[in-house]
Design an enzyme around this catalytic site. Structure first.
Site, PDB file in Angstrom:
ATOM      1  N   CYS A  48      24.178 -15.025 -47.752  1.00  8.19           N
ATOM      2  CA  CYS A  48      25.461 -14.894 -48.449  1.00  8.19           C
ATOM      3  C   CYS A  48      25.584 -16.019 -49.478  1.00  8.19           C
ATOM      4  O   CYS A  48      25.426 -17.191 -49.139  1.00  8.19           O
ATOM      5  CB  CYS A  48      26.582 -14.973 -47.421  1.00  8.19           C
ATOM      6  SG  CYS A  48      28.235 -14.991 -48.148  1.00  8.19           S
ATOM      7  N   CYS A  51      28.631 -18.460 -48.352  1.00  7.00           N
ATOM      8  CA  CYS A  51      28.637 -19.331 -47.165  1.00  7.00           C
ATOM      9  C   CYS A  51      27.251 -19.648 -46.633  1.00  7.00           C
ATOM     10  O   CYS A  51      27.110 -20.506 -45.767  1.00  7.00           O
ATOM     11  CB  CYS A  51      29.478 -18.712 -46.051  1.00  7.00           C
ATOM     12  SG  CYS A  51      28.648 -17.363 -45.176  1.00  7.00           S
ATOM     13  N   CYS A  97      30.743 -10.110 -45.396  1.00  8.74           N
ATOM     14  CA  CYS A  97      30.083 -11.135 -44.570  1.00  8.74           C
ATOM     15  C   CYS A  97      30.990 -11.503 -43.396  1.00  8.74           C
ATOM     16  O   CYS A  97      32.170 -11.805 -43.599  1.00  8.74           O
ATOM     17  CB  CYS A  97      29.808 -12.355 -45.442  1.00  8.74           C
ATOM     18  SG  CYS A  97      29.211 -13.786 -44.532  1.00  8.74           S
ATOM     19  N   CYS A 100      32.403 -15.384 -43.703  1.00  8.48           N
ATOM     20  CA  CYS A 100      33.376 -15.868 -44.693  1.00  8.48           C
ATOM     21  C   CYS A 100      34.224 -14.746 -45.276  1.00  8.48           C
ATOM     22  O   CYS A 100      35.048 -14.992 -46.148  1.00  8.48           O
ATOM     23  CB  CYS A 100      32.669 -16.625 -45.810  1.00  8.48           C
ATOM     24  SG  CYS A 100      31.686 -15.593 -46.904  1.00  8.48           S
ATOM     25  N   CYS A 121      24.078  -1.101 -50.254  1.00  5.95           N
ATOM     26  CA  CYS A 121      24.017  -1.300 -51.706  1.00  5.95           C
ATOM     27  C   CYS A 121      24.777  -2.597 -52.000  1.00  5.95           C
ATOM     28  O   CYS A 121      26.008  -2.639 -51.938  1.00  5.95           O
ATOM     29  CB  CYS A 121      24.677  -0.098 -52.396  1.00  5.95           C
ATOM     30  SG  CYS A 121      24.642  -0.189 -54.177  1.00  5.95           S
TER      31      CYS A 121
END
Ligand code: FE
Length: 132
Positions: A48, A51, A97, A100, A121
């Site tokens: 991510c 984070c 995510c 976060c 995607c």
């Protein structure tokens, strides 16, 4: 596991580039085809961009032709949350995510040639790549 991250909008704006903020925190979508990881197939892990939690691995990445990076599975089920998304006149499932709550992209059941049949995607700008 890293500790769950909660920042204010102002703190996110300071931490992210304008494009990252637009996609990750305002649920925007980057342009197809001209993004960083669409045609990127080196071995490694994708985390991510907000984070740092590892989200996807290169061995589940495939070329879907849709113009964005596509994966048929997340690194683990506890890395992503799925949410019904009926905006923009479409019925889609949003991917965020778990660490976060940043926006990553959408998931579709339209990849019959993959082991799961699923296509995550994901916006390139939501990801950071580490070669392995
Ligand atoms: Fe995150």
């Amino acid at each position: 596991m890293t500790e769950k991250i909660t920042l204010t909008d102002e703190e996110w704006k300071e931490r992210l580039t304008p494009e990252q903020y637009y996609v990750l925190r305002s649920k925007g979508t980057e342009r197809p085809y001209s993004n960083e990881f669409d045609e990127h197939f080196e071995p490694g892990a994708y985390s991510c961009a907000a984070c740092g939690q590892e989200l996807f691995e290169s061995n589940t990445k495939f070329n879907s032709g849709c113009g964005w990076p596509a994966f048929y599975a997340a690194k683990a089920e506890d890395r992503v949350n799925l949410h019904e998304d009926n905006t923009h006149g479409m019925k889609r499932v949003e991917v965020t995510c778990t660490n976060c709550d940043s926006h990553l992209g959408h998931i579709f059941n339209d990849a019959p040639s993959t082991p799961t049949g699923q296509r995550y995607c994901i916006n390139s700008v939501s990801l950071k790549f580490e070669a392995k």
